[in-house]
Design an enzyme around this catalytic site. Structure first.
Site, PDB file in Angstrom:
ATOM      1  N   ASP A  39       0.857  -1.188   0.000  1.00 13.10           N
ATOM      2  CA  ASP A  39       0.000   0.000   0.000  1.00 13.10           C
ATOM      3  C   ASP A  39       0.900   1.247   0.000  1.00 13.10           C
ATOM      4  O   ASP A  39       2.124   1.129   0.005  1.00 13.10           O
ATOM      5  CB  ASP A  39      -0.979   0.002   1.183  1.00 13.10           C
ATOM      6  CG  ASP A  39      -0.280   0.032   2.544  1.00 13.10           C
ATOM      7  OD1 ASP A  39       0.915   0.380   2.609  1.00 13.10           O
ATOM      8  OD2 ASP A  39      -0.936  -0.308   3.552  1.00 13.10           O
ATOM      9  N   ARG A  67      -4.849  -5.765  -0.402  1.00 14.51           N
ATOM     10  CA  ARG A  67      -3.560  -5.213  -0.853  1.00 14.51           C
ATOM     11  C   ARG A  67      -2.907  -6.162  -1.856  1.00 14.51           C
ATOM     12  O   ARG A  67      -2.407  -5.752  -2.896  1.00 14.51           O
ATOM     13  CB  ARG A  67      -2.612  -5.039   0.340  1.00 14.51           C
ATOM     14  CG  ARG A  67      -2.918  -3.881   1.237  1.00 14.51           C
ATOM     15  CD  ARG A  67      -1.958  -3.846   2.400  1.00 14.51           C
ATOM     16  NE  ARG A  67      -2.212  -4.913   3.368  1.00 14.51           N
ATOM     17  CZ  ARG A  67      -1.289  -5.438   4.160  1.00 14.51           C
ATOM     18  NH1 ARG A  67      -0.041  -5.038   4.092  1.00 14.51           N
ATOM     19  NH2 ARG A  67      -1.611  -6.379   5.027  1.00 14.51           N
TER      20      ARG A  67
END
Length: 303
Positions: free
Chosen positions: A83, A179
């Site tokens: 991220d 993610r």
């Protein structure tokens, strides 16, 4: 004031860990027995159901339900955390992706997929959480796991700005790392990618619209009306089949005694857990049918 019991749907703010939210609510409601149904990363917002009092006994059933997220991924670079909070580890010279290519890539992830948990995750290996090892600069081999993407749809495609970004909604099984899904979608397109935003919109069958902010919870506690905002235990596990025990066997059911299958209606034809009620619609608990004998036996009794 009677002790609170039920599921409290909290809207988790950004910058808080799930543990922070539990600790804050524990202080507000003056209750030690609180459990949540699935951790959210600090920067992720959205639905965080908390089980208060005896409702903690149904956490495992709530965790099995699918979760829905709205995510934004950015193409062109990747980080060590998958991220935008992490350090950049790879960049692309250029990004040339069309809306149709992005849509095709997303749809290819529908169904059962294999994921490798990210190093920055709470998975334990040899007694140590992966994020602890990652912070020490270590990378270890992780076993892939199978998760299910029930639905995935593109909600926006933006190639006009500095970066190309794909927004999508996904309904998935527990244990899915969004993610990692973002990184895998980028890889499908031949590009490094990173998750830039994530909101959990459904968890344990609870939607964002049902959630309370921490400020609202505090106010309802002052007004002594928070119990009216809790989701009753039996409603929270509505995905379990509903059955009724005969009037003469209701007391035996509450005492944890095994019941003849003839005492329960409709007939229980599988060994899956069921919700059991008396004829006055009082919730008695979670029961199941014994494979060997056919008897109905208690799993978790709620008197």
């Amino acid at each position: 004031m009677t002790q609170l019991e039920g599921i409290l749907a909290v809207h988790k703010p950004a910058g808080w860990t799930s543990h922070d939210v539990v600790a804050k609510v524990r202080g507000m409601v003056r209750l030690k027995r609180i459990g949540h149904t699935g951790t959210l990363d600090p920067e992720v917002t959205g639905v965080l159901p908390l089980c208060l009092g005896r409702a903690t006994r149904v956490v495992e059933y709530l965790q099995e339900l699918p979760k829905e997220y709205h995510a934004v991924l950015r193409l062109g670079y990747s980080t060590d955390t998958e991220d935008i909070t992490g350090n950049v580890v790879e960049t692309a010279d250029e990004v040339r992706v069309t809306r149709d290519e992005a849509l095709e890539a997303l749809q290819s992830f529908t169904g059962q997929i294999s994921q490798v948990p990210p190093m920055y995750s709470a998975v334990k290996i040899n007694g140590k959480r992966l994020y602890e090892l990652a912070r020490e600069g270590k990378t270890v081999e992780r076993k892939s796991r199978t998760v299910t993407i029930h639905e995935i749809e593109m909600t926006d495609f933006d190639a006009e700005g500095e970066y190309t970004e794909i927004s999508f909604r996904v309904l998935c099984s527990k244990g899915t790392y969004i993610r990692t899904l973002c990184v895998d979608i980028g890889r499908k397109l031949g590009l490094p990618s990173v998750m830039v935003k994530l909101v959990r919109t459904i968890s344990a069958g609870i939607t964002e619209a049902q959630c309370l902010t921490l400020e609202q919870i505090e106010q309802y506690m002052k007004d002594e009306t928070l119990q009216t905002r809790l989701i009753p235990v039996d409603q929270a596990i509505h995905h379990l089949a509903k059955h009724t025990v005969s009037e003469e066997k209701a007391e035996a059911a509450l005492k944890g005694q095994r019941l003849s299958s003839r005492a329960v209606e409709p007939a229980v034809d599988s060994s899956e857990p069921i919700r059991l009620y008396d004829i006055k619609e009082n919730f008695l608990g979670i029961y199941k049918r014994q494979e060997e004998t056919g008897a109905i036996v208690p799993v978790k009794v709620f008197s």
